[in-house]
Design a protein around this motif. Sequence first.
Motif, PDB file in Angstrom:
ATOM      1  N   ILE A   1      42.275  41.428  39.566  1.00 27.50           N
ATOM      2  CA  ILE A   1      42.112  40.219  38.750  1.00 27.50           C
ATOM      3  C   ILE A   1      41.257  40.533  37.539  1.00 27.50           C
ATOM      4  O   ILE A   1      41.549  40.102  36.415  1.00 27.50           O
TER       5      ILE A   1
ATOM      6  N   VAL B   1      37.863  33.935  42.696  1.00 27.40           N
ATOM      7  CA  VAL B   1      38.884  34.056  41.656  1.00 27.40           C
ATOM      8  C   VAL B   1      38.405  33.428  40.356  1.00 27.40           C
ATOM      9  O   VAL B   1      38.510  34.023  39.274  1.00 27.40           O
TER      10      VAL B   1
ATOM     11  N   ILE C   1      45.377  37.301  42.359  1.00 23.88           N
ATOM     12  CA  ILE C   1      45.014  35.914  42.666  1.00 23.88           C
ATOM     13  C   ILE C   1      45.715  35.453  43.945  1.00 23.88           C
ATOM     14  O   ILE C   1      45.096  34.844  44.828  1.00 23.88           O
TER      15      ILE C   1
END
Length: 479
Positions: free
Chosen positions: A234, A432, A388
Amino acid sequence: MKRLTAINPVIPALALPLVGLAAPGLAQEATEAAAAAVETVAPIVDKGDATWMMISAILVMMMTVPGLALFYGGLVRAKNMLSVLMQVFTVFCVMALLWVCFGYSLAFTGAGSAEDATALTPFIGGLSKAFLAGVNTSSLAETFSANVFVPEYVFVVFQMAFACIAPALIVGATVERMKFSAILLFVVIWFFFSYLPMAHMVWWWGGPSAYTAPAGFLFSHGDLDFAGGTVIHINAGVAGLVAALVVGPRLGYGKELMAPHNLTFTFLGGCLLWIGWFGFNAGSNMEATGIAAMAILNTVVATAAAALAWAFGEWLLRGHPSLLGGVSGAIAGLVGITPAAGFVGPMGAIVIGLVAGFVCMWFVVSLKSKLGIDESLDVFGIHGVGGIIGAILTGVFAAPSLGGSGIWDYSTNAVAEAYSISGQVFTQALGVVVCVIWSGVVSFVALMIVKAVIGLRVTANDERQGMDITTHGENAYNA
């Protein structure tokens, strides 16, 4: 799951949360007895664990050079093949040096007690081990089992491999138009201000022998990231997306054919990535145990499921299952299973792979073209989106009721009795969000600095000629 600190040649002092429950008259005796036990119990260093981690480190290095380099190189036009190889290769070399000089210390050191902690302790380490000060052949790093250690050099080199591949992933977002010097300066800034803080926040803690000591911000919130879904994928995916937006599209994007020049190279690079990923995921267990074996199995089945999901999804939407789609799906599956590899069972891994493969395919094939973003080699579309998905679904399939491992409770030395899927998914979502915002802001600021200092793009003439000859003075192919 490389979340540790407490890396010393002697065993760190054991946290004793149960001592306070003893009768007042026995508390001091219990403390003294425990302290004496700590002094007399020798650390366990298993050569099998150390060997597995060294092999894993080598496998992860293979992922970058030649794996990632060939994967990316085959996807660009022939006139830019060498430029991509050189970018990946050079980023790897630069990061290896920065890691041993500053990175290891900033990521994996910190306050040993609450009294010593500062406001920055949850977010970044210090420089006590800069230039590997105090690290030698006898110093040790604790694994995830109390009193089980590996040589600290093993941990240093294993983490170095991760630190090298993360910035190299970003290269794929701006190929064929960003200056070689600009890429290097950008990834150096990003490494210090995005990669190292994220690694510290997610993976730094006191180890099983000092689990109540201060820990990284996300680790202390219970974020699960076995092998780097947040820290690496990410993080790099968001950086790639921001870079693509700031640098702008390639000349002729959307008007001229920009097909991959050699999908054979891409296939070979993708397969090298898959094989190297076994070190990436299973090596993160730090011990050659059943969990490491499960991580290998999960890495196989999740990747296979994702490759098929992408290929058959593409077949459904576009009328043909392409080789590029299959290989891209495999990478999406590898990314998706990374945060979950040691926490979920094989059936959960298959579901994660299927979802990651199909959703990443939809994003790359359908959504990206509508957005009009020239995120050239889908760094965000595969690593960002896949990361994610994997991070969120880790919170679902880590549940014991769904075949997962649950959460290990070091105070009871057993799996915690209660597991809340909704609560863990919320924690995963927090990780996240923090990563997306952190990497996004750092990446944008870094690009503005680079733009002001040396500029971001090659000239239009150099871009049309190709960066192989204009930047590096050579051609990949000569008749």
